[in-house]
Design a protein around this motif. Structure first.
Motif, PDB file in Angstrom:
ATOM      1  N   ALA A  69       0.834  -1.204   0.000  1.00 52.37           N
ATOM      2  CA  ALA A  69       0.000   0.000   0.000  1.00 52.37           C
ATOM      3  C   ALA A  69       0.870   1.257   0.000  1.00 52.37           C
ATOM      4  O   ALA A  69       0.438   2.324  -0.443  1.00 52.37           O
ATOM      5  CB  ALA A  69      -0.928   0.000   1.216  1.00 52.37           C
ATOM      6  N   VAL A 151      -5.888   9.149   3.449  1.00 51.85           N
ATOM      7  CA  VAL A 151      -6.563   7.949   2.955  1.00 51.85           C
ATOM      8  C   VAL A 151      -7.601   8.325   1.899  1.00 51.85           C
ATOM      9  O   VAL A 151      -7.777   7.616   0.900  1.00 51.85           O
ATOM     10  CB  VAL A 151      -7.207   7.169   4.114  1.00 51.85           C
ATOM     11  N   ASN A 155      -7.588   6.844  -2.076  1.00 56.52           N
ATOM     12  CA  ASN A 155      -8.696   6.233  -2.803  1.00 56.52           C
ATOM     13  C   ASN A 155      -9.119   7.059  -4.011  1.00 56.52           C
ATOM     14  O   ASN A 155      -9.485   6.505  -5.054  1.00 56.52           O
ATOM     15  CB  ASN A 155      -9.876   5.993  -1.857  1.00 56.52           C
ATOM     16  N   TYR A 166     -10.236  -2.020  -5.276  1.00 59.77           N
ATOM     17  CA  TYR A 166      -9.300  -1.507  -4.275  1.00 59.77           C
ATOM     18  C   TYR A 166     -10.029  -0.958  -3.061  1.00 59.77           C
ATOM     19  O   TYR A 166     -11.215  -0.588  -3.125  1.00 59.77           O
ATOM     20  CB  TYR A 166      -8.441  -0.389  -4.876  1.00 59.77           C
ATOM     21  N   LYS A 167      -9.306  -0.901  -1.956  1.00 59.14           N
ATOM     22  CA  LYS A 167      -9.768  -0.240  -0.738  1.00 59.14           C
ATOM     23  C   LYS A 167      -8.539   0.080   0.090  1.00 59.14           C
ATOM     24  O   LYS A 167      -7.890  -0.811   0.637  1.00 59.14           O
ATOM     25  CB  LYS A 167     -10.721  -1.135   0.060  1.00 59.14           C
ATOM     26  N   PHE A 168      -8.195   1.357   0.178  1.00 55.00           N
ATOM     27  CA  PHE A 168      -7.077   1.792   1.014  1.00 55.00           C
ATOM     28  C   PHE A 168      -7.641   2.322   2.331  1.00 55.00           C
ATOM     29  O   PHE A 168      -8.547   3.162   2.329  1.00 55.00           O
ATOM     30  CB  PHE A 168      -6.272   2.887   0.312  1.00 55.00           C
ATOM     31  N   GLY A 173      -0.382   0.121   5.007  1.00 61.57           N
ATOM     32  CA  GLY A 173      -0.687  -1.253   4.639  1.00 61.57           C
ATOM     33  C   GLY A 173      -0.768  -2.172   5.846  1.00 61.57           C
ATOM     34  O   GLY A 173      -1.075  -3.359   5.719  1.00 61.57           O
ATOM     35  N   THR A 187     -12.570   4.348   9.046  1.00 59.19           N
ATOM     36  CA  THR A 187     -12.155   2.954   8.826  1.00 59.19           C
ATOM     37  C   THR A 187     -12.329   2.177  10.126  1.00 59.19           C
ATOM     38  O   THR A 187     -12.240   2.729  11.219  1.00 59.19           O
ATOM     39  CB  THR A 187     -10.686   2.862   8.363  1.00 59.19           C
ATOM     40  N   SER A 193      -5.929  -2.586   4.013  1.00 56.94           N
ATOM     41  CA  SER A 193      -5.965  -2.233   2.593  1.00 56.94           C
ATOM     42  C   SER A 193      -5.995  -3.496   1.743  1.00 56.94           C
ATOM     43  O   SER A 193      -5.233  -4.436   1.973  1.00 56.94           O
ATOM     44  CB  SER A 193      -4.752  -1.375   2.232  1.00 56.94           C
TER      45      SER A 193
END
Length: 441
Positions: A69, A151, A155, A166-168, A173, A187, A193
């Motif tokens: 990530a 974040v 994205n 994807y999903k950060f 990471g 989150t 991620s």
């Protein structure tokens, strides 16, 4: 039935079985689908300049990526540097959150002092080489003010670059549960991620193309953090395929490893030999946590460099037979030449060169003046008709090069247009007379 007849019958059955196996179409199809076994949950191999996929396994499945990530963190930093929003010598002092994370020696870190002052370049090198987690969070705060806002940028940039799976959730990471209860807002404490192998390859491709300087840092096998100070510390690179390290592989100069309990042994690697650069993404390789990813990467790199060669099908500025010109309405010239915007090269399977053909797609049959030099009129792509599985491209927009006008064309003035009209009028009359005379005979 005596023993001799029984032996003859068994030999006949065995021979028939071998013949059926050898000529069964399914065996050929299976070989075409997977040229070798990859011991990982997902993997992909691409040629970097074209995005041509050379191998793929579960590449669209979104999976944990661990410290890979940080590639997005690096992209956003290098973009901010290029835009002048952040300076390499810009100073940063850790807040309580970053300081606390930096002291967690169970994570990859360079310990930061609470009252210390660190340059962006120091944090960047610690992030890219040693995968230092607190340093990555520090960079996020420099760029966006907080990791939570960063974040959002991660994205948003992923969407802009064309990623789809994807999903950060943080800048590092790490699994959010390792952030000491201070995970980014929005989150959950158990999130991490996740990105598909295909999207990681696309991110790597953009990172190398848009910010090639990343390789200057990612290729450093070992250096020191704050050399010459009381905080001096060795920073070995976790990418063991770099020159001089235990899994050294010719041409490897990046990019990023990743490993957590859920991500397993993962790696986004790139190597260049001759005029071909490839990118391999391995997610959750099976085996030793620190080396399994490199064993898979070696298999992928070997496959690429032993079986494919870059072939230039057309040079930059070259015309395509049958599509040399395009008509222009109301222009000083009635047509302008059409050429390739860039050289058109593709990775070709050795021994199968005849199966690759150039394919022209003209989007407009004519243009209306005025037009500029370099106006896009179509695309030059390639088609494959061989027996091997064709995995396609990372992005269909990257599957070829643009066909553009070699020159511009100004709009003709009223007099020229009028004369063309008159000429057309008399040409029509003359044509009618000729047809009439022909009818007499």
């Amino acid at each position: 039935m005596n023993s001799k007849m029984l032996k003859q019958l068994m030999v006949s059955i065995l021979a028939l079985a071998l013949i059926v196996t050898a000529f069964t179409p399914m065996s050929k199809a299976k070989a075409a689908e997977d040229p070798f076994s990859v011991n990982a949950k997902a993997a992909i191999l691409i040629e970097a300049s074209t995005g041509k996929i050379l191998y793929s396994k579960n590449a669209d499945q979104r999976l944990p990526i661990a410290s890979m990530a940080k590639m997005m963190t690096e992209y956003l930093l290098l973009e901010a540097i290029a835009e002048g929003k952040v300076k390499w010598d810009q100073k940063y002092t850790p807040d309580d959150y970053v300081y606390e994370i930096s002291q967690d020696r169970s994570l990859s870190n360079v310990p930061l002092r609470k009252d210390g002052s660190y340059t962006v370049k120091e944090l960047y090198q610690a992030t890219a080489i040693y995968s230092a987690n607190a340093a990555a969070i520090g960079l996020a705060e420099v760029i966006a003010g907080s990791e939570s806002k960063f974040v959002e940028k991660m994205n948003a940039k992923a969407k802009e670059l064309g990623l789809t799976n994807y999903k950060f959730v943080n800048a590092t990471g790490l699994e959010n549960k390792d952030l000491h209860g201070q995970q980014p807002k929005g989150t959950g404490p158990d999130e991490e991620s996740e990105v598909s192998a295909k999207d990681m390859a696309l991110l790597a491709q953009h990172l190398i193309k848009d910010h090639p300087e990343i390789l200057e840092t990612a290729s450093i096998a070992k250096t020191k953090f704050r050399e010459g100070t009381d905080d001096e510390m060795d920073m070995p690179n976790w990418n063991f395929m770099l020159k001089g390290l235990v899994k050294e592989y010719k041409g490897v100069d990046g990019l990023k490893t990743g490993s957590t309990d859920s991500a397993g042994s993962s790696f986004t690697g790139t190597a260049k030999q001759g005029d071909m650069r490839v990118i391999a993404v391995i997610l959750n390789a099976k085996g030793n946590l620190h080396t399994a990813r490199f064993d898979v990467a070696k298999k992928l790199f070997d496959y690429a460099f032993k079986n494919f060669t870059m072939k230039e099908m057309y040079k930059k500025g070259q015309q395509i037979k049958g599509h040399e010109n395009i008509e222009v309405d109301k222009g000083k010239d009635k047509e302008v030449p059409v050429v390739t915007k860039e050289a058109f090269s593709v990775p070709v399977k050795n021994g199968d060169e005849k199966s690759y053909k150039a394919k022209v797609n003209i989007e407009k049959k004519n243009l209306e003046a005025p037009i500029k030099k370099g106006t896009k009129v179509g695309m030059l792509t390639t088609s494959y008709s061989g027996d091997e599985k064709d995995y396609g491209y990372l992005n269909k927009d990257q599957s070829g090069v643009e066909l553009v006008t070699k020159t511009g064309d100004e709009k003709a003035n009223w007099f020229i247009l009028a004369m063309r009209g008159v000429g057309g009028f008399f040409a029509g009359i003359w044509g009618g007379i000729v047809d009439t005379v022909k009818g007499w005979f």
